[in-house]
Design an enzyme around this catalytic site. Sequence first.
Site, PDB file in Angstrom:
ATOM      1  N   CYS A   1      26.350  80.744 -16.925  1.00  0.00           N
ATOM      2  CA  CYS A   1      27.603  80.281 -16.358  1.00  0.00           C
ATOM      3  C   CYS A   1      28.802  80.815 -17.153  1.00  0.00           C
ATOM      4  CB  CYS A   1      27.578  78.754 -16.260  1.00  0.00           C
ATOM      5  SG  CYS A   1      28.772  78.072 -15.083  1.00  0.00           S
ATOM      6  N   HIS A   2      29.580  79.948 -17.792  1.00  0.00           N
ATOM      7  CA  HIS A   2      30.736  80.365 -18.589  1.00  0.00           C
ATOM      8  C   HIS A   2      30.372  80.718 -20.033  1.00  0.00           C
ATOM      9  CE1 HIS A   2      32.928  78.617 -15.209  1.00  0.00           C
ATOM     10  NE2 HIS A   2      33.988  79.288 -15.638  1.00  0.00           N
TER      11      HIS A   2
END
Length: 178
Positions: free
Chosen positions: A107-108
């Site tokens: 994800c991030h």
Amino acid sequence: MAKIAFLVHNHFEQVELTETREILEDHGHSTVLITAEDQTVQGMESDVNKKDEFQADLLLKDAKCEDYDALVLPGGTVNADKLRVNPMAQKLVKEFLNADRLVAAICHAPWLLISSGVVAGKDITAYDSLKDDLTNAGANYQDEPVVRDGDIITSRKPDDIPAFAQAIDEFFIKHDSK
């Protein structure tokens, strides 16, 4: 099997820790939760809804690369943004990669890889809003559920967790068979 460290700060995407961890433990790997600053950290759902609190097994300042076979970085915008500017987190990522140990980010979390200076020339995926950040850092952004480039495995989002965990597990199956 492998001993896998999960590194989080507060307000991480909870399922990226819990589901990944559960799958890996079901495959016989042992896991440890390392937190950046606080012994107790808050899990989140989509950066909006508070979920569960978790107790760290270890603080980042006490973590040693040689104690683990892999480092897994769950995402969550706030979590990833805090970790990316943490010099100890950057140092740990570099130590793992310099020791030819796996670093997996979802994800991030690839923000920490960018800030650690380890993505140039690498095939990397992440949450789609990181595409420009990765490209500007010299990475080859791939919009795929899971991308492996050497000792780095990356994934896009919670929907990709089963494939992400499978890629981590397969990394060790292939290494153990050598």
